[in-house]
Scaffold this active site. Structure first.
Site, PDB file in Angstrom:
ATOM      1  N   THR A 142      -2.041   5.444   2.150  1.00  0.00           N
ATOM      2  CA  THR A 142      -3.191   4.543   2.086  1.00  0.00           C
ATOM      3  C   THR A 142      -3.225   3.669   3.335  1.00  0.00           C
ATOM      4  OG1 THR A 142      -3.073   4.473  -0.331  1.00  0.00           O
ATOM      5  CG2 THR A 142      -4.336   2.737   0.733  1.00  0.00           C
TER       6      THR A 142
ATOM      7  N   HIS B 268      -0.005   2.796  -8.263  1.00  0.00           N
ATOM      8  CA  HIS B 268      -1.006   3.805  -7.901  1.00  0.00           C
ATOM      9  C   HIS B 268      -2.306   3.613  -8.684  1.00  0.00           C
ATOM     10  CE1 HIS B 268       2.188   6.934  -6.348  1.00  0.00           C
ATOM     11  NE2 HIS B 268       2.050   5.889  -5.546  1.00  0.00           N
TER      12      HIS B 268
ATOM     13  N   LEU C 243       0.849  -1.186   0.000  1.00  0.00           N
ATOM     14  CA  LEU C 243       0.000   0.000   0.000  1.00  0.00           C
ATOM     15  C   LEU C 243       0.887   1.240   0.000  1.00  0.00           C
ATOM     16  CD1 LEU C 243      -2.818  -0.810   2.612  1.00  0.00           C
ATOM     17  CD2 LEU C 243      -3.004  -0.837   0.122  1.00  0.00           C
ATOM     18  N   ASP C 244       0.391   2.315  -0.599  1.00  0.00           N
ATOM     19  CA  ASP C 244       1.119   3.577  -0.595  1.00  0.00           C
ATOM     20  C   ASP C 244       1.217   4.119   0.830  1.00  0.00           C
ATOM     21  OD1 ASP C 244       1.170   3.377  -3.342  1.00  0.00           O
ATOM     22  OD2 ASP C 244      -0.581   4.664  -3.628  1.00  0.00           O
ATOM     23  N   ILE C 245       2.126   5.046   1.030  1.00  0.00           N
ATOM     24  CA  ILE C 245       2.372   5.591   2.360  1.00  0.00           C
ATOM     25  C   ILE C 245       1.127   6.279   2.928  1.00  0.00           C
ATOM     26  CG2 ILE C 245       3.283   7.789   1.478  1.00  0.00           C
ATOM     27  CD1 ILE C 245       5.311   7.716   3.810  1.00  0.00           C
TER      28      ILE C 245
END
Length: 232
Positions: free
Chosen positions: A108, A187, A104-106
């Site tokens: 999210t 993304h 997961l993105d930072i």
């Protein structure tokens, strides 16, 4: 870790030491296998062997699977020079060979799985296996019927030749939807919303395949997967 396994590798992994230091200690007769001193670095350890190193028994815990409710501000990596990682939230022994199954993105939040079982994680993360990942999305602009239909049919991402695979999209509120995708492009959810002239404000993953985030886990908390969840 696969068995049989070299003694120096076994000790290095479980004692979390560089291989060179493990070998130096083995040479100083600090390792016992089934009660006998062993000084050969390449001695083959079987999974049922009892290994004592510097007076402490080393136990291989086998394959493990953790569910984490990832908060904002942590990256999905084993190490990072600039940010805290999801592994900083896990207080468990022998995590050096673990990886994140489904990054997961930072910014999210939500479901992250950490495991040392590569074959298992491939089954739930490979797009070829059609395992949907489900997200709760808060958007900047209202969600229109046209945008829902486009997401369901597949959209054109910037710098991508092919359309995204058909997604499952359900409007939950004017500015909220549940979106399920079975790909893992960079993304992707944010880019899919951009493709329908919208922007993601908040993003939270609630499910990977049939494994749902435990609603009892607060942000930053984790637990082992149950046997049933592992089978899922």
């Amino acid at each position: 870790m696969k068995f049989p396994c070299r003694l120096d590798k076994f000790i290095s992994h479980l004692a979390e030491l560089p291989r060179s230091k493990a070998r130096a200690s083995i040479k100083r007769q600090a390792a016992l296998v089934n009660g006998e001193v062993v000084t050969a670095f390449d001695f083959q350890i079987k999974q049922q062997d009892e290994v004592v190193f510097q007076g402490e028994q080393l136990v291989f815990l086998g394959k493990r699977y953790f569910m984490l409710n990832k908060p904002v501000g942590y990256v999905s990596a084993n190490s990072d020079e600039l940010h805290k990682t999801v592994f900083d939230l896990i207080d468990e022994p022998n995590m050096s060979d673990f990886h994140v199954a489904g990054r997961l993105d930072i910014d999210t939040t939500g479901l992250v799985i950490l495991t040392n079982d590569g074959d298992w994680s491939h089954k739930i993360t490979s797009p070829k296996n059609n395992k949907f990942k489900t997200y709760l999305v808060e958007t900047q602009e209202p969600i229109t019927d046209d945008s829902l239909e486009a997401l369901r049919e597949g959209v054109q991402l910037h710098n991508e030749k092919a359309l995204t695979r058909p997604a499952k999209a359900e409007r939950l509120a004017n500015y909220g939807l549940r979106l399920s995708i079975c790909e893992g492009k960079y993304h992707q959810v944010k880019r899919m919303l951009a493709a329908v002239d919208n922007k993601v404000v908040e993003l939270h993953r609630e499910q990977i395949g049939n494994i749902k985030l435990d609603e009892n886990l607060a942000a930053g908390e984790y637990r082992l997967l149950t046997a049933e969840e592992i089978k899922l």
